[in-house]
Design a protein around this motif. Structure first.
Motif, PDB file in Angstrom:
ATOM      1  N   LEU A  14      42.511  -3.298 -36.208  1.00 12.50           N
ATOM      2  CA  LEU A  14      41.100  -2.998 -36.094  1.00 12.50           C
ATOM      3  C   LEU A  14      40.808  -2.928 -34.587  1.00 12.50           C
ATOM      4  N   ASN A  15      40.313  -1.723 -34.274  1.00  7.57           N
ATOM      5  CA  ASN A  15      39.696  -1.436 -32.923  1.00  7.57           C
ATOM      6  C   ASN A  15      38.548  -2.356 -32.449  1.00  7.57           C
ATOM      7  N   ALA A  16      38.954  -3.590 -31.913  1.00 11.10           N
ATOM      8  CA  ALA A  16      38.218  -4.527 -31.253  1.00 11.10           C
ATOM      9  C   ALA A  16      36.964  -4.086 -30.646  1.00 11.10           C
ATOM     10  N   GLU A  17      37.021  -2.808 -30.047  1.00 11.16           N
ATOM     11  CA  GLU A  17      35.680  -2.495 -29.128  1.00 11.16           C
ATOM     12  C   GLU A  17      34.719  -2.114 -30.106  1.00 11.16           C
ATOM     13  N   LEU A  18      35.006  -1.987 -31.560  1.00  9.43           N
ATOM     14  CA  LEU A  18      33.871  -1.500 -32.375  1.00  9.43           C
ATOM     15  C   LEU A  18      33.423  -2.768 -33.212  1.00  9.43           C
ATOM     16  N   ILE A  19      33.745  -3.920 -32.750  1.00 13.61           N
ATOM     17  CA  ILE A  19      33.115  -5.021 -33.489  1.00 13.61           C
ATOM     18  C   ILE A  19      31.789  -5.153 -32.983  1.00 13.61           C
ATOM     19  N   LYS A  20      30.738  -5.343 -33.972  1.00 15.56           N
ATOM     20  CA  LYS A  20      29.263  -5.476 -33.692  1.00 15.56           C
ATOM     21  C   LYS A  20      28.829  -7.136 -33.637  1.00 15.56           C
ATOM     22  N   TYR A  21      29.300  -7.760 -34.739  1.00  9.47           N
ATOM     23  CA  TYR A  21      29.304  -9.221 -34.838  1.00  9.47           C
ATOM     24  C   TYR A  21      30.270  -9.511 -36.086  1.00  9.47           C
ATOM     25  N   VAL A  22      30.387 -11.011 -36.038  1.00 12.34           N
ATOM     26  CA  VAL A  22      31.213 -11.434 -37.112  1.00 12.34           C
ATOM     27  C   VAL A  22      30.585 -12.811 -37.873  1.00 12.34           C
ATOM     28  N   GLU A  23      30.397 -12.731 -39.027  1.00 11.58           N
ATOM     29  CA  GLU A  23      29.964 -13.871 -39.819  1.00 11.58           C
ATOM     30  C   GLU A  23      30.827 -14.730 -40.752  1.00 11.58           C
ATOM     31  N   SER A  24      30.484 -15.824 -40.919  1.00  7.37           N
ATOM     32  CA  SER A  24      31.245 -16.547 -41.967  1.00  7.37           C
ATOM     33  C   SER A  24      30.261 -16.856 -42.709  1.00  7.37           C
ATOM     34  N   ARG A  25      30.635 -16.416 -44.203  1.00  5.04           N
ATOM     35  CA  ARG A  25      29.537 -16.574 -45.168  1.00  5.04           C
ATOM     36  C   ARG A  25      30.320 -16.973 -46.778  1.00  5.04           C
ATOM     37  N   PRO A  26      31.202 -17.697 -46.960  1.00  4.40           N
ATOM     38  CA  PRO A  26      32.084 -18.477 -46.410  1.00  4.40           C
ATOM     39  C   PRO A  26      33.455 -17.455 -45.925  1.00  4.40           C
ATOM     40  N   ILE A  30      33.077  -8.832 -41.015  1.00  7.31           N
ATOM     41  CA  ILE A  30      33.169  -7.965 -39.415  1.00  7.31           C
ATOM     42  C   ILE A  30      32.285  -6.811 -39.662  1.00  7.31           C
ATOM     43  N   THR A  31      31.194  -6.835 -38.837  1.00 11.81           N
ATOM     44  CA  THR A  31      30.255  -5.673 -38.854  1.00 11.81           C
ATOM     45  C   THR A  31      30.713  -4.883 -37.704  1.00 11.81           C
ATOM     46  N   LEU A  32      30.936  -3.441 -37.977  1.00 13.46           N
ATOM     47  CA  LEU A  32      31.223  -2.556 -36.729  1.00 13.46           C
ATOM     48  C   LEU A  32      30.240  -1.844 -36.185  1.00 13.46           C
ATOM     49  N   THR A  33      30.297  -1.350 -35.011  1.00 19.44           N
ATOM     50  CA  THR A  33      29.017  -0.549 -34.471  1.00 19.44           C
ATOM     51  C   THR A  33      28.731   0.614 -35.249  1.00 19.44           C
ATOM     52  N   THR A  34      29.621   1.075 -36.171  1.00 20.09           N
ATOM     53  CA  THR A  34      29.531   2.269 -36.898  1.00 20.09           C
ATOM     54  C   THR A  34      28.512   1.836 -38.271  1.00 20.09           C
ATOM     55  N   GLY A  35      28.336   0.540 -38.527  1.00 26.42           N
ATOM     56  CA  GLY A  35      27.658  -0.125 -39.584  1.00 26.42           C
ATOM     57  C   GLY A  35      28.667  -0.363 -40.790  1.00 26.42           C
ATOM     58  N   ASP A  36      29.858   0.021 -40.639  1.00 23.04           N
ATOM     59  CA  ASP A  36      30.810  -0.446 -41.699  1.00 23.04           C
ATOM     60  C   ASP A  36      31.077  -2.020 -41.617  1.00 23.04           C
ATOM     61  N   ARG A  37      31.320  -2.480 -42.899  1.00 21.41           N
ATOM     62  CA  ARG A  37      31.759  -4.089 -42.936  1.00 21.41           C
ATOM     63  C   ARG A  37      33.168  -4.222 -43.538  1.00 21.41           C
ATOM     64  N   GLU A  46      39.220 -17.349 -35.333  1.00 21.05           N
ATOM     65  CA  GLU A  46      40.463 -16.497 -35.169  1.00 21.05           C
ATOM     66  C   GLU A  46      40.018 -15.049 -34.744  1.00 21.05           C
ATOM     67  N   VAL A  47      39.139 -14.520 -35.346  1.00 23.74           N
ATOM     68  CA  VAL A  47      38.866 -13.142 -34.945  1.00 23.74           C
ATOM     69  C   VAL A  47      38.476 -13.133 -33.380  1.00 23.74           C
ATOM     70  N   MET A  48      37.703 -14.192 -33.202  1.00 23.82           N
ATOM     71  CA  MET A  48      37.059 -14.263 -31.759  1.00 23.82           C
ATOM     72  C   MET A  48      38.229 -14.429 -30.940  1.00 23.82           C
ATOM     73  N   ARG A  49      39.096 -15.272 -31.193  1.00 26.15           N
ATOM     74  CA  ARG A  49      40.433 -15.511 -30.423  1.00 26.15           C
ATOM     75  C   ARG A  49      41.307 -14.178 -30.143  1.00 26.15           C
ATOM     76  N   ARG A  50      41.331 -13.472 -31.102  1.00 25.03           N
ATOM     77  CA  ARG A  50      42.144 -12.337 -31.065  1.00 25.03           C
ATOM     78  C   ARG A  50      41.409 -11.097 -30.212  1.00 25.03           C
ATOM     79  N   THR A  51      40.260 -11.232 -30.447  1.00 21.94           N
ATOM     80  CA  THR A  51      39.274 -10.220 -29.567  1.00 21.94           C
ATOM     81  C   THR A  51      39.381 -10.479 -28.208  1.00 21.94           C
ATOM     82  N   LEU A  52      39.240 -11.974 -28.100  1.00 17.46           N
ATOM     83  CA  LEU A  52      39.184 -12.173 -26.431  1.00 17.46           C
ATOM     84  C   LEU A  52      40.701 -11.762 -25.898  1.00 17.46           C
TER      85      LEU A  52
END
Length: 68
Positions: A14-26, A30-37, A46-52
């Protein structure tokens, strides 16, 4: 790019630059800037760690745990 897994365990990059936000439900959504989920097996943390880590390798963020 960060490596993640879909719920069926299929790996993808995943291109981490496209991440708009991440939710746990459970599941982790991952919602992308393109609107895709995308739903992944990795936790939100873990997603946050890898993105950072990705941004640190690009030099956009300073390395963690090191003092200058």
């Amino acid at each position: 790019m960060i490596r993640l897994n879909r719920l069926d365990e299929e790996a993808f990059l995943l291109n981490a630059e496209l991440i708009k936000y991440v939710e746990s439900r459970p599941d982790t959504f991952i919602t992308l800037t393109t609107g895709d989920r995308i739903v992944v097996t990795q936790s939100m943390d873990e997603v946050m760690r890898r993105t950072l880590e990705y941004h640190q390798t690009k030099g956009l963020l300073p390395p963690t745990g090191k003092q200058s």
